[in-house]
Design a protein around this motif. Sequence first.
Motif, mmCIF file in Angstrom:
data_model
loop_
_atom_site.group_PDB
_atom_site.id
_atom_site.type_symbol
_atom_site.label_atom_id
_atom_site.label_comp_id
_atom_site.label_asym_id
_atom_site.label_seq_id
_atom_site.Cartn_x
_atom_site.Cartn_y
_atom_site.Cartn_z
ATOM 1 N N CYS A 53 0.853 -1.186 0.000
ATOM 2 C CA CYS A 53 0.000 0.000 0.000
ATOM 3 C C CYS A 53 0.887 1.233 0.000
ATOM 4 O O CYS A 53 1.851 1.305 0.768
ATOM 5 N N ILE A 54 0.557 2.216 -0.851
ATOM 6 C CA ILE A 54 1.387 3.409 -1.007
ATOM 7 C C ILE A 54 0.488 4.641 -0.975
ATOM 8 O O ILE A 54 -0.558 4.669 -1.626
ATOM 9 N N ALA A 55 0.916 5.670 -0.235
ATOM 10 C CA ALA A 55 0.182 6.938 -0.213
ATOM 11 C C ALA A 55 1.164 8.070 0.049
ATOM 12 O O ALA A 55 2.259 7.848 0.565
ATOM 13 N N ALA A 56 0.757 9.279 -0.308
ATOM 14 C CA ALA A 56 1.580 10.461 -0.049
ATOM 15 C C ALA A 56 0.675 11.567 0.493
ATOM 16 O O ALA A 56 -0.487 11.676 0.110
ATOM 17 N N ARG A 57 1.241 12.384 1.394
ATOM 18 C CA ARG A 57 0.522 13.525 1.953
ATOM 19 C C ARG A 57 1.376 14.766 1.754
ATOM 20 O O ARG A 57 2.556 14.788 2.098
ATOM 21 N N SER A 58 0.777 15.808 1.207
ATOM 22 C CA SER A 58 1.509 17.049 0.974
ATOM 23 C C SER A 58 1.633 17.841 2.272
ATOM 24 O O SER A 58 0.931 17.572 3.255
ATOM 25 N N ALA A 59 2.496 18.845 2.255
ATOM 26 C CA ALA A 59 2.664 19.717 3.421
ATOM 27 C C ALA A 59 1.363 20.447 3.737
ATOM 28 O O ALA A 59 1.102 20.808 4.883
ATOM 29 N N ALA A 60 0.521 20.654 2.727
ATOM 30 C CA ALA A 60 -0.775 21.322 2.927
ATOM 31 C C ALA A 60 -1.840 20.374 3.481
ATOM 32 O O ALA A 60 -2.946 20.790 3.785
ATOM 33 N N GLY A 61 -1.502 19.076 3.585
ATOM 34 C CA GLY A 61 -2.442 18.105 4.136
ATOM 35 C C GLY A 61 -3.224 17.322 3.112
ATOM 36 O O GLY A 61 -4.044 16.479 3.469
ATOM 37 N N ASP A 62 -3.000 17.591 1.819
ATOM 38 C CA ASP A 62 -3.680 16.815 0.774
ATOM 39 C C ASP A 62 -3.118 15.400 0.756
ATOM 40 O O ASP A 62 -1.898 15.218 0.762
ATOM 41 N N VAL A 63 -4.012 14.418 0.728
ATOM 42 C CA VAL A 63 -3.595 13.019 0.744
ATOM 43 C C VAL A 63 -3.945 12.378 -0.591
ATOM 44 O O VAL A 63 -5.070 12.514 -1.080
ATOM 45 N N SER A 64 -2.974 11.687 -1.179
ATOM 46 C CA SER A 64 -3.237 10.976 -2.430
ATOM 47 C C SER A 64 -4.088 9.747 -2.137
ATOM 48 O O SER A 64 -4.078 9.233 -1.014
ATOM 49 N N PRO A 65 -4.822 9.263 -3.129
ATOM 50 C CA PRO A 65 -5.530 7.997 -2.930
ATOM 51 C C PRO A 65 -4.513 6.886 -2.648
ATOM 52 O O PRO A 65 -3.426 6.869 -3.223
ATOM 53 N N VAL A 66 -4.863 5.992 -1.741
ATOM 54 C CA VAL A 66 -3.977 4.869 -1.433
ATOM 55 C C VAL A 66 -3.957 3.939 -2.633
ATOM 56 O O VAL A 66 -5.002 3.546 -3.150
ATOM 57 N N GLN A 67 -2.748 3.633 -3.094
ATOM 58 C CA GLN A 67 -2.578 2.693 -4.190
ATOM 59 C C GLN A 67 -2.206 1.342 -3.591
ATOM 60 O O GLN A 67 -1.371 1.274 -2.697
ATOM 61 N N GLU A 68 -2.832 0.292 -4.079
ATOM 62 C CA GLU A 68 -2.566 -1.049 -3.574
ATOM 63 C C GLU A 68 -2.146 -1.954 -4.712
ATOM 64 O O GLU A 68 -2.610 -1.809 -5.840
ATOM 65 N N ALA A 69 -1.260 -2.884 -4.388
ATOM 66 C CA ALA A 69 -0.807 -3.861 -5.375
ATOM 67 C C ALA A 69 -0.409 -5.138 -4.654
ATOM 68 O O ALA A 69 0.048 -5.107 -3.511
ATOM 69 N N THR A 70 -0.604 -6.247 -5.315
ATOM 70 C CA THR A 70 -0.122 -7.518 -4.782
ATOM 71 C C THR A 70 1.339 -7.667 -5.165
ATOM 72 O O THR A 70 1.710 -7.453 -6.321
ATOM 73 N N LEU A 71 2.154 -7.984 -4.178
ATOM 74 C CA LEU A 71 3.574 -8.214 -4.412
ATOM 75 C C LEU A 71 3.839 -9.704 -4.246
ATOM 76 O O LEU A 71 3.817 -10.228 -3.141
ATOM 77 N N ARG A 72 4.011 -10.385 -5.370
ATOM 78 C CA ARG A 72 4.244 -11.838 -5.370
ATOM 79 C C ARG A 72 5.735 -12.101 -5.256
ATOM 80 O O ARG A 72 6.527 -11.623 -6.078
ATOM 81 N N LEU A 73 6.120 -12.837 -4.225
ATOM 82 C CA LEU A 73 7.513 -13.226 -4.038
ATOM 83 C C LEU A 73 7.585 -14.741 -4.116
ATOM 84 O O LEU A 73 6.822 -15.441 -3.444
ATOM 85 N N GLU A 74 8.501 -15.263 -4.948
ATOM 86 C CA GLU A 74 8.681 -16.706 -5.100
ATOM 87 C C GLU A 74 10.141 -17.071 -4.918
ATOM 88 O O GLU A 74 11.026 -16.357 -5.393
ATOM 89 N N VAL A 75 10.371 -18.203 -4.251
ATOM 90 C CA VAL A 75 11.720 -18.718 -4.041
ATOM 91 C C VAL A 75 11.696 -20.207 -4.366
ATOM 92 O O VAL A 75 10.879 -20.946 -3.800
ATOM 93 N N PRO A 76 12.584 -20.672 -5.268
ATOM 94 C CA PRO A 76 12.647 -22.113 -5.521
ATOM 95 C C PRO A 76 12.941 -22.864 -4.218
ATOM 96 O O PRO A 76 13.721 -22.398 -3.380
ATOM 97 N N ALA A 77 12.313 -24.024 -4.048
ATOM 98 C CA ALA A 77 12.458 -24.790 -2.807
ATOM 99 C C ALA A 77 13.922 -25.084 -2.485
ATOM 100 O O ALA A 77 14.335 -25.004 -1.324
ATOM 101 N N ALA A 78 14.726 -25.377 -3.491
ATOM 102 C CA ALA A 78 16.139 -25.708 -3.266
ATOM 103 C C ALA A 78 16.947 -24.509 -2.783
ATOM 104 O O ALA A 78 18.042 -24.677 -2.244
ATOM 105 N N GLU A 79 16.431 -23.284 -2.953
ATOM 106 C CA GLU A 79 17.167 -22.076 -2.572
ATOM 107 C C GLU A 79 16.591 -21.373 -1.344
ATOM 108 O O GLU A 79 17.016 -20.275 -0.995
ATOM 109 N N LEU A 80 15.648 -22.016 -0.659
ATOM 110 C CA LEU A 80 14.944 -21.355 0.431
ATOM 111 C C LEU A 80 15.889 -20.897 1.550
ATOM 112 O O LEU A 80 15.822 -19.749 1.987
#
Length: 127
Positions: A53-80
Amino acid sequence: IDDNPLGLELEVDAGRPASEGDHWLVPVTVGVPLAAVTLAPEAGFYAIDGQLCIAARSAAGDVSPVQEATLRLEVPAAELERARGEVHRTRFELAVRAGQQRLAIGFVDPLAAATSFVSRNIVVGSP
């Protein structure tokens, strides 16, 4: 308020003007330590579908809409075991207005019901 039990890392680089409008594109890198998240076994690898989840707030107090994304992390079993000592880094560009901003990043590990939040004060473009 920063609350970072997962040890998230946040790097912000200098932005550049967007091609349209009054926004700037700011390169952001988020690091997720693999030892801190729950990787579930799948066919031949371990994985997590974390929520970013990512958001930004300006010095004036304006808040950007929260941006959301799925972060898929994969590791091969042999390298865990080796991968547990690594930090997975994801880089993206965030569009924000010029001036002082407070950038906040959140990460949710849905399997462990664990969350981390980090933030940085940044100055974008010409304030």
